[in-house]
Enzyme design. Structure first.
Site, PDB file in Angstrom:
ATOM      1  N   HIS A  18       4.355  18.342  -1.661  1.00 51.75           N
ATOM      2  CA  HIS A  18       3.625  16.777  -1.145  1.00 51.75           C
ATOM      3  C   HIS A  18       3.726  16.578  -2.535  1.00 51.75           C
ATOM      4  O   HIS A  18       2.088  15.877  -3.025  1.00 51.75           O
ATOM      5  CB  HIS A  18       2.832  17.180   0.095  1.00 51.75           C
ATOM      6  CG  HIS A  18       2.044  15.502   0.570  1.00 51.75           C
ATOM      7  ND1 HIS A  18       1.205  14.920   1.499  1.00 51.75           N
ATOM      8  CD2 HIS A  18       2.551  14.375  -0.836  1.00 51.75           C
ATOM      9  CE1 HIS A  18       0.985  14.160   1.385  1.00 51.75           C
ATOM     10  NE2 HIS A  18       1.500  13.298   0.286  1.00 51.75           N
ATOM     11  N   HIS A  20       4.369  13.498  -5.256  1.00 53.49           N
ATOM     12  CA  HIS A  20       5.222  11.828  -5.535  1.00 53.49           C
ATOM     13  C   HIS A  20       4.925  12.070  -6.489  1.00 53.49           C
ATOM     14  O   HIS A  20       4.223  11.548  -7.620  1.00 53.49           O
ATOM     15  CB  HIS A  20       4.206  10.793  -5.087  1.00 53.49           C
ATOM     16  CG  HIS A  20       3.987  10.413  -3.744  1.00 53.49           C
ATOM     17  ND1 HIS A  20       4.787  10.122  -2.827  1.00 53.49           N
ATOM     18  CD2 HIS A  20       3.202  11.635  -3.065  1.00 53.49           C
ATOM     19  CE1 HIS A  20       4.108   9.552  -1.254  1.00 53.49           C
ATOM     20  NE2 HIS A  20       3.369  10.601  -1.758  1.00 53.49           N
ATOM     21  N   GLU A 201      -2.911   9.980   7.656  1.00 56.64           N
ATOM     22  CA  GLU A 201      -3.762  10.127   6.171  1.00 56.64           C
ATOM     23  C   GLU A 201      -4.982   8.204   6.602  1.00 56.64           C
ATOM     24  O   GLU A 201      -6.183   9.032   6.528  1.00 56.64           O
ATOM     25  CB  GLU A 201      -2.982   9.117   5.001  1.00 56.64           C
ATOM     26  CG  GLU A 201      -3.339   9.605   3.732  1.00 56.64           C
ATOM     27  CD  GLU A 201      -2.744   8.493   2.956  1.00 56.64           C
ATOM     28  OE1 GLU A 201      -1.646   7.924   3.508  1.00 56.64           O
ATOM     29  OE2 GLU A 201      -3.389   9.205   1.007  1.00 56.64           O
ATOM     30  N   ASP A 279      -0.078  15.515  -4.699  1.00 58.64           N
ATOM     31  CA  ASP A 279       0.174  13.821  -4.334  1.00 58.64           C
ATOM     32  C   ASP A 279       0.320  13.200  -4.849  1.00 58.64           C
ATOM     33  O   ASP A 279       1.525  13.398  -5.311  1.00 58.64           O
ATOM     34  CB  ASP A 279      -0.534  13.375  -2.698  1.00 58.64           C
ATOM     35  CG  ASP A 279      -0.497  12.105  -1.837  1.00 58.64           C
ATOM     36  OD1 ASP A 279       0.600  11.908  -1.694  1.00 58.64           O
ATOM     37  OD2 ASP A 279      -2.561  11.474  -1.507  1.00 58.64           O
ATOM     38  N   ASP A 280      -1.147  12.609  -5.459  1.00 55.88           N
ATOM     39  CA  ASP A 280      -0.670  11.620  -6.533  1.00 55.88           C
ATOM     40  C   ASP A 280      -1.284  13.077  -7.770  1.00 55.88           C
ATOM     41  O   ASP A 280      -2.184  11.775  -8.249  1.00 55.88           O
ATOM     42  CB  ASP A 280      -0.871  10.037  -6.464  1.00 55.88           C
ATOM     43  CG  ASP A 280       0.277  10.051  -5.795  1.00 55.88           C
ATOM     44  OD1 ASP A 280       1.332   9.772  -5.860  1.00 55.88           O
ATOM     45  OD2 ASP A 280      -0.445   9.582  -4.431  1.00 55.88           O
TER      46      ASP A 280
HETATM   47  N1  ADE Z   1       2.336   7.154  -1.958  1.00 49.65           N
HETATM   48  C1  ADE Z   1       1.296   8.180  -2.678  1.00 49.65           C
HETATM   49  N2  ADE Z   1       1.339   8.288  -2.642  1.00 49.65           N
HETATM   50  C2  ADE Z   1       0.701   8.589  -1.275  1.00 49.65           C
HETATM   51  C3  ADE Z   1      -0.151   7.969   0.045  1.00 49.65           C
HETATM   52  N3  ADE Z   1      -0.784   8.852  -0.628  1.00 49.65           N
HETATM   53  N4  ADE Z   1      -0.012   8.151   0.681  1.00 49.65           N
HETATM   54  C4  ADE Z   1       1.033   6.858   1.104  1.00 49.65           C
HETATM   55  N5  ADE Z   1       1.554   6.482   0.324  1.00 49.65           N
HETATM   56  C5  ADE Z   1       1.464   7.155  -1.116  1.00 49.65           C
HETATM   57 ZN    ZN Z   2       1.864  11.355   0.074  1.00 49.74          ZN
END
Ligand code: ADE
Ligand code: ZN
Length: 339
Positions: A18, A20, A201, A279-280
């Site tokens: 996971h 992005h 989420e 995630d990011d």
């Molecule tokens: N795009 C990037 N990070 C995200 C997240 N945590 N939830 C939904 N879309 C995303």
């Molecule tokens: Zn995500």
């Protein structure tokens, strides 16, 4: 934290499921690309960018995140972004990664689909050869846009079917439930794509159920709100549906108040297929090992938990059984030094 646990966390081979790729854009590279591509950023320095990263919810993050992605213009930019992530993944002993990209964030600005996919996959190919990291690529539909727009994106992705293993669903969950994308996911499945979806989420457990039933999701991204429905927890456990949990993200986006209150340890010890991910990473304060370290510290995870999380990441991946067995053996070899 006891030193050996941190060492185990760093050394153990792991998959990241996971991530992005646009979320790995560090402020320094953001500035470099902005300058090169003549794009005006609303910040004076990379330090100013970091200072702006105070989010109140998912949408407050997405507003900044989509704007920042506008510095990515050429195939080389997408290559550089992906390569920078892969170098960090190598340091974290990530042996396999399945990364998301959001084509619509870029095609809406006139960037051709080919530029995006070719830049990313070129870096992924180099990672196999030079870093010994295997990978898959997952194309996400932005759920705040229409299903028609997702269909258009799917069609643009069809010529790259051999490079994209799955389709996913991301962006704002509130007001954009999985059922909105039922038809496009059905169509993607007909073309041979696997499916995953962000659910639970910020949204309710019902979104997880509908991602499984209507979108046929093989994994649920985040899924932390499954706790709202005991029958869902039982289902996720029985069918070993993986949850790709992102602890630092959940704190930054205020999905939970504090990491010590995260439900990941309870769910893991209940036998659900929990995995840890970033995630990011550039926005949420760390890559995959940082997520492991913070969780271990705040939730008192032990060595068995860490080994189980690493094994889960391999089991939950889309690699074939032979490669899974190889990676699981590598995990056991490292684990036996610590258990
Ligand atoms: N795009 C990037 N990070 C995200 C997240 N945590 N939830 C939904 N879309 C995303
Ligand atoms: Zn995500």
């Amino acid at each position: 934290m006891m030193k050996p646990l941190a060492q185990l966390i760093r050394e153990i081979p792991k998959a990241e499921l996971h991530c992005h790729i646009e979320g790995t854009l560090e402020p320094e590279l953001m500035f470099e690309l902005a300058q090169k591509n003549n794009i005006q950023l609303p910040y004076a320095t990379p330090q100013d960018v970091r200072k702006a990263y105070h989010f109140t919810d998912l949408q407050s993050f997405l507003d900044i995140y989509y704007q920042a992605a506008s510095v990515l213009c050429t195939e080389q930019d997408f290559y550089d972004l992906t390569w920078a992530y892969l170098l960090k993944a190598k340091v974290d002993n990530v042996c396999h990664t399945e990364i998301f990209f959001d084509p619509q964030t870029h095609t809406a600005r006139g960037i051709p689909f080919a530029v995006i996919v070719n830049g990313i996959t070129h870096a992924l190919t180099d990672a196999k050869q030079k870093l010994n990291i295997t990978s898959h690529l997952i194309m996400c539909f932005l759920r705040h846009l229409s299903e028609e727009a997702a269909f258009d994106t799917l069609n643009q992705g069809l010529p790259y079917k051999d490079k994209i293993i799955a389709v996913g669903l991301d962006s704002g969950e509130r007001g954009n439930p999985p059922e909105k994308f039922k038809n496009v996911f059905q169509e993607a499945i007909k073309h041979g794509f696997l499916t995953v979806a962000h659910a639970g989420e910020e949204g309710p457990a019902e979104n997880i159920w509908n991602s499984l039933r209507l979108l046929k999701a093989k994994r649920i991204e985040h899924g932390v709100h499954c706790t709202m429905d005991p029958s869902l927890i039982a289902y996720l456990k029985e069918h070993q549906i993986p949850l790709t949990v992102c602890p630092l993200s959940n704190v930054k986006l205020r999905v939970i108040d504090e990491l010590k209150n995260h439900n990941l340890k309870t769910l893991l010890r209940q036998g659900l297929c929990i995995t840890l991910n970033s995630d990011d990473a550039a926005y949420f304060g760390g890559y995959v090992v940082d997520n492991f370290l913070a969780s271990a510290e705040q939730l008192n995870l032990n060595a068995e938990d860490i080994v189980q999380l690493a094994k889960n990441s391999i089991q939950a991946s889309f690699i074939d059984e032979t490669l899974k067995a190889t990676y699981l053996r590598m995990i056991s070899m490292v684990a036996q030094k610590f258990l």
